[in-house]
Design a protein around this motif. Structure first.
Motif, PDB file in Angstrom:
ATOM      1  N   ILE A 112     -62.797  -3.402  67.071  1.00  0.00           N
ATOM      2  CA  ILE A 112     -63.705  -2.682  66.186  1.00  0.00           C
ATOM      3  C   ILE A 112     -62.883  -1.824  65.227  1.00  0.00           C
ATOM      4  CG2 ILE A 112     -65.579  -0.994  66.049  1.00  0.00           C
ATOM      5  CD1 ILE A 112     -66.401  -3.621  67.315  1.00  0.00           C
ATOM      6  N   PRO A 113     -63.139  -1.925  63.906  1.00  0.00           N
ATOM      7  CA  PRO A 113     -62.410  -1.074  62.964  1.00  0.00           C
ATOM      8  C   PRO A 113     -62.780   0.395  63.138  1.00  0.00           C
ATOM      9  CG  PRO A 113     -63.418  -2.953  61.843  1.00  0.00           C
ATOM     10  CD  PRO A 113     -63.996  -2.901  63.213  1.00  0.00           C
ATOM     11  N   THR A 114     -61.816   1.263  62.912  1.00  0.00           N
ATOM     12  CA  THR A 114     -62.088   2.701  62.921  1.00  0.00           C
ATOM     13  C   THR A 114     -63.226   3.016  61.960  1.00  0.00           C
ATOM     14  OG1 THR A 114     -59.804   3.235  63.476  1.00  0.00           O
ATOM     15  CG2 THR A 114     -61.110   4.969  62.443  1.00  0.00           C
ATOM     16  N   GLY A 115     -64.139   3.878  62.392  1.00  0.00           N
ATOM     17  CA  GLY A 115     -65.275   4.253  61.555  1.00  0.00           C
ATOM     18  C   GLY A 115     -66.494   3.379  61.739  1.00  0.00           C
ATOM     19  N   SER A 116     -66.336   2.262  62.454  1.00  0.00           N
ATOM     20  CA  SER A 116     -67.463   1.350  62.681  1.00  0.00           C
ATOM     21  C   SER A 116     -68.183   1.697  63.978  1.00  0.00           C
ATOM     22  CB  SER A 116     -66.974  -0.095  62.721  1.00  0.00           C
ATOM     23  OG  SER A 116     -66.407  -0.467  61.480  1.00  0.00           O
ATOM     24  N   THR A 117     -69.351   1.090  64.169  1.00  0.00           N
ATOM     25  CA  THR A 117     -70.189   1.367  65.336  1.00  0.00           C
ATOM     26  C   THR A 117     -69.707   0.585  66.555  1.00  0.00           C
ATOM     27  OG1 THR A 117     -72.128   1.825  63.974  1.00  0.00           O
ATOM     28  CG2 THR A 117     -72.526   1.204  66.258  1.00  0.00           C
ATOM     29  N   ILE A 118     -69.652   1.280  67.692  1.00  0.00           N
ATOM     30  CA  ILE A 118     -69.403   0.644  68.984  1.00  0.00           C
ATOM     31  C   ILE A 118     -70.707   0.686  69.763  1.00  0.00           C
ATOM     32  CG2 ILE A 118     -68.043   0.666  71.094  1.00  0.00           C
ATOM     33  CD1 ILE A 118     -65.917   2.261  69.627  1.00  0.00           C
ATOM     34  N   ALA A 119     -71.307  -0.475  69.991  1.00  0.00           N
ATOM     35  CA  ALA A 119     -72.588  -0.552  70.697  1.00  0.00           C
ATOM     36  C   ALA A 119     -72.336  -0.668  72.195  1.00  0.00           C
ATOM     37  CB  ALA A 119     -73.390  -1.740  70.191  1.00  0.00           C
ATOM     38  N   ILE A 120     -72.865   0.297  72.963  1.00  0.00           N
ATOM     39  CA  ILE A 120     -72.720   0.304  74.423  1.00  0.00           C
ATOM     40  C   ILE A 120     -74.110   0.217  75.041  1.00  0.00           C
ATOM     41  CG2 ILE A 120     -71.736   1.519  76.398  1.00  0.00           C
ATOM     42  CD1 ILE A 120     -70.791   3.006  73.198  1.00  0.00           C
ATOM     43  N   SER A 121     -74.254  -0.598  76.065  1.00  0.00           N
ATOM     44  CA  SER A 121     -75.528  -0.689  76.793  1.00  0.00           C
ATOM     45  C   SER A 121     -75.229  -0.872  78.270  1.00  0.00           C
ATOM     46  CB  SER A 121     -76.372  -1.853  76.260  1.00  0.00           C
ATOM     47  OG  SER A 121     -75.706  -3.080  76.435  1.00  0.00           O
ATOM     48  N   TRP A 122     -76.217  -0.574  79.098  1.00  0.00           N
ATOM     49  CA  TRP A 122     -76.027  -0.674  80.542  1.00  0.00           C
ATOM     50  C   TRP A 122     -77.349  -1.029  81.214  1.00  0.00           C
ATOM     51  CZ3 TRP A 122     -75.198   3.554  77.474  1.00  0.00           C
ATOM     52  CH2 TRP A 122     -76.154   4.580  77.529  1.00  0.00           C
ATOM     53  N   SER A 123     -77.257  -1.483  82.443  1.00  0.00           N
ATOM     54  CA  SER A 123     -78.457  -1.884  83.186  1.00  0.00           C
ATOM     55  C   SER A 123     -79.249  -0.649  83.625  1.00  0.00           C
ATOM     56  CB  SER A 123     -78.064  -2.725  84.405  1.00  0.00           C
ATOM     57  OG  SER A 123     -77.177  -2.002  85.244  1.00  0.00           O
ATOM     58  N   ALA A 124     -80.537  -0.840  83.782  1.00  0.00           N
ATOM     59  CA  ALA A 124     -81.420   0.276  84.121  1.00  0.00           C
ATOM     60  C   ALA A 124     -81.442   0.540  85.630  1.00  0.00           C
ATOM     61  CB  ALA A 124     -82.830  -0.018  83.630  1.00  0.00           C
ATOM     62  N   VAL A 125     -81.685   1.798  85.962  1.00  0.00           N
ATOM     63  CA  VAL A 125     -81.904   2.226  87.351  1.00  0.00           C
ATOM     64  C   VAL A 125     -83.257   2.928  87.377  1.00  0.00           C
ATOM     65  CG1 VAL A 125     -81.102   3.677  89.240  1.00  0.00           C
ATOM     66  CG2 VAL A 125     -79.445   2.461  87.816  1.00  0.00           C
ATOM     67  N   THR A 126     -84.174   2.469  88.207  1.00  0.00           N
ATOM     68  CA  THR A 126     -85.541   2.998  88.228  1.00  0.00           C
ATOM     69  C   THR A 126     -85.558   4.504  88.483  1.00  0.00           C
ATOM     70  OG1 THR A 126     -86.354   0.883  89.065  1.00  0.00           O
ATOM     71  CG2 THR A 126     -87.814   2.788  89.301  1.00  0.00           C
ATOM     72  N   GLY A 127     -86.249   5.216  87.579  1.00  0.00           N
ATOM     73  CA  GLY A 127     -86.458   6.647  87.748  1.00  0.00           C
ATOM     74  C   GLY A 127     -85.253   7.511  87.435  1.00  0.00           C
ATOM     75  N   ALA A 128     -84.239   6.953  86.795  1.00  0.00           N
ATOM     76  CA  ALA A 128     -83.010   7.721  86.545  1.00  0.00           C
ATOM     77  C   ALA A 128     -82.831   8.013  85.065  1.00  0.00           C
ATOM     78  CB  ALA A 128     -81.801   6.954  87.072  1.00  0.00           C
ATOM     79  N   THR A 129     -82.074   9.061  84.791  1.00  0.00           N
ATOM     80  CA  THR A 129     -81.485   9.262  83.469  1.00  0.00           C
ATOM     81  C   THR A 129     -80.002   8.904  83.601  1.00  0.00           C
ATOM     82  OG1 THR A 129     -81.038  11.591  83.950  1.00  0.00           O
ATOM     83  CG2 THR A 129     -83.138  11.071  82.866  1.00  0.00           C
ATOM     84  N   TYR A 130     -79.266   9.045  82.488  1.00  0.00           N
ATOM     85  CA  TYR A 130     -77.907   8.514  82.492  1.00  0.00           C
ATOM     86  C   TYR A 130     -76.918   9.484  81.841  1.00  0.00           C
ATOM     87  CZ  TYR A 130     -80.795   4.446  83.317  1.00  0.00           C
ATOM     88  OH  TYR A 130     -81.741   3.594  83.839  1.00  0.00           O
ATOM     89  N   LYS A 131     -75.697   9.385  82.297  1.00  0.00           N
ATOM     90  CA  LYS A 131     -74.598  10.145  81.701  1.00  0.00           C
ATOM     91  C   LYS A 131     -73.511   9.147  81.280  1.00  0.00           C
ATOM     92  CE  LYS A 131     -73.133  14.024  83.462  1.00  0.00           C
ATOM     93  NZ  LYS A 131     -72.463  15.006  84.363  1.00  0.00           N
TER      94      LYS A 131
END
Length: 433
Positions: free
Chosen positions: A34-53
């Motif tokens: 990824i070039p500097t300054g561009s977007t890095i798209a991150i995603s992860w699997s869901a856990v029921t009833g949780a928030t994320y850090k």
């Protein structure tokens, strides 16, 4: 009240099960650089009833929080890094799970690969400076350092070139450039120190001597204060390999791949005619050694990559090397010939040298069409003729009225040694009737 360890009471008096939450089972990041300054798209699997850090570690540094919330994706912006990793945890009832870590993402920093400037400049004459473009960058900052002043910015903008003019009193000058976007910049790419010479009729950069074993191309610059065209002849091992007519400040790098292997010599002979008086000539002679490139005894296929992406030549023609004056590769040669392809005609032939030479005894070849280029070759070397006007120098070659004319300072240089056999090849446009 004492509760079992698997129960907790929140601030509202609610009693809930104190279970250690499961972390997300997967985290996804880009697989390509990824070039500097561009977007890095991150995603992860869901856990029921949780928030994320979500946390980030750039260039192997410590982990830092970049997102906290209920979404299962986040868009980060690539900084001036070389690599970055992410990890994510789920959070339930204030309890943070273990982390699921991503693979490493390679970052293409705002790094200018190459800056180009003359190897010498003359007082009062302009200095062209250019640099390679950088993916995702929208701003370049060019700075200058002279023998009389420290680094100072002289340009900022989207262009990849700038023309400077030396000031009085300079004996040297140097340039550096950096690329960036929206105020974030990469490191500098710096040119070699460039000598600033006094105004003179004709000067070739560098000094006579041995260049040693060559590993890079051989650069030179030709300067003149006459304001008139300069004729440049280049000889390799005594044979004329190129003749061009140029303006002051002409800079060129002799490709090391085109030089013969072993010990050899490069000779530059330049001439210019001032507004008064006879022609002025300057010469530069270099010795060199070129070793044979050793290839491994064993080899195999490999992946070609550019900026982290797999690449292949668009056509086989890009892989075929041809002389620089024909574009350097076959695809460029075909581009140069494109205007001729529909009406092109060619002629080949030979002649026997007569031993004469000089401006009063030129060689001439006549054709039934208008040649665009004529190549003459013999055992001692070759000459390429494409200029449309004579330069008036001690050696010259030009094409006019369906005739190629050339002369030089000796029969050998003119490819006219007595009883020597020479061949020629010409290509041009057919005469329209």
């Amino acid at each position: 009240m004492i509760l079992p360890q698997n129960l907790t009471v929140d601030d509202n008096g609610n009693i809930t099960a104190n279970t250690y939450p499961d972390p997300p089972t997967s985290i996804t990041v880009p697989s390509e650089a990824i070039p500097t300054g561009s977007t890095i798209a991150i995603s992860w699997s869901a856990v029921t009833g949780a928030t994320y850090k979500l946390q980030r570690s750039a260039d192997g540094g410590s982990w830092a929080d970049v997102y906290t919330g209920g979404n299962t994706s986040y868009n980060d912006t690539a900084g001036v890094w070389n690599k970055v990793k992410y990890r994510v945890a789920s959070v339930k009832s204030g309890i943070t799970s273990g982390y699921t870590e991503s693979k490493e993402v390679q970052i293409l920093p705002y790094k200018v690969d190459k800056i180009t400037a003359p190897s010498q400049v003359m007082e009062g004459q302009q200095i062209p400076v250019s640099w390679s473009s950088v993916a995702a960058a929208n701003t370049y900052v060019l700075e200058r350092k002279s023998s009389t002043a420290d680094w100072a910015q002289i340009y900022s903008g989207a262009d990849t070139q700038f023309t400077d003019t030396p000031e009085g009193g300079w004996t040297s000058v140097q340039y550096r450039v950096k690329a960036g976007k929206d105020g974030t910049f990469g490191g500098y790419t710096t040119s070699p120190e460039i000598p600033v010479i006094s105004a003179s009729a004709l000067v070739i950069s560098g000094q006579d001597g041995d260049l040693g074993t060559l590993t890079n191309d051989v650069p030179y610059t030709v300067s003149s204060d006459t304001g008139n065209p300069i004729t440049v002849e280049r000889f390799v091992n005594g044979s004329l390999v190129a003749r061009v007519t140029v303006e002051s400040g002409f800079a060129y790098s002799i490709p090391v791949m085109e030089l013969p292997t072993g010990a050899g010599t490069i000779k530059l002979v330049c001439s210019v005619t001032p507004s008064s008086g006879g022609p002025v000539t300057a010469t530069r002679i270099w010795g060199y050694t070129k070793t044979v490139v050793q290839f491994p005894e064993e080899g195999g296929p490999a992946v070609l990559q550019q900026e982290g992406k797999k690449v292949l030549p668009i056509t086989l023609a890009e892989c075929i090397k041809v002389p620089v004056n024909w574009g350097g590769s076959l695809d460029k040669s075909l581009e140069l010939l494109l205007p001729l392809l529909n009406t092109a005609v060619m002629a080949t032939g030979s002649y026997t040298g007569t031993g004469t030479f000089g401006q009063d005894n030129p060689n001439e070849l006549s054709f039934t069409f208008d040649p665009e280029i004529v190549i003459v070759s013999g055992a001692s070397g070759s000459i390429t003729i494409s200029n449309k006007e004579p330069s008036g120098g001690q050696s010259d070659g030009y094409i006019q009225n369906q005739k190629a004319t050339w002369y030089s300072t000796s029969a050998a240089k003119q490819l006219n040694i007595q009883r020597e056999q020479y061949s020629y090849w010409a290509v041009g446009k057919a005469v329209q009737t």
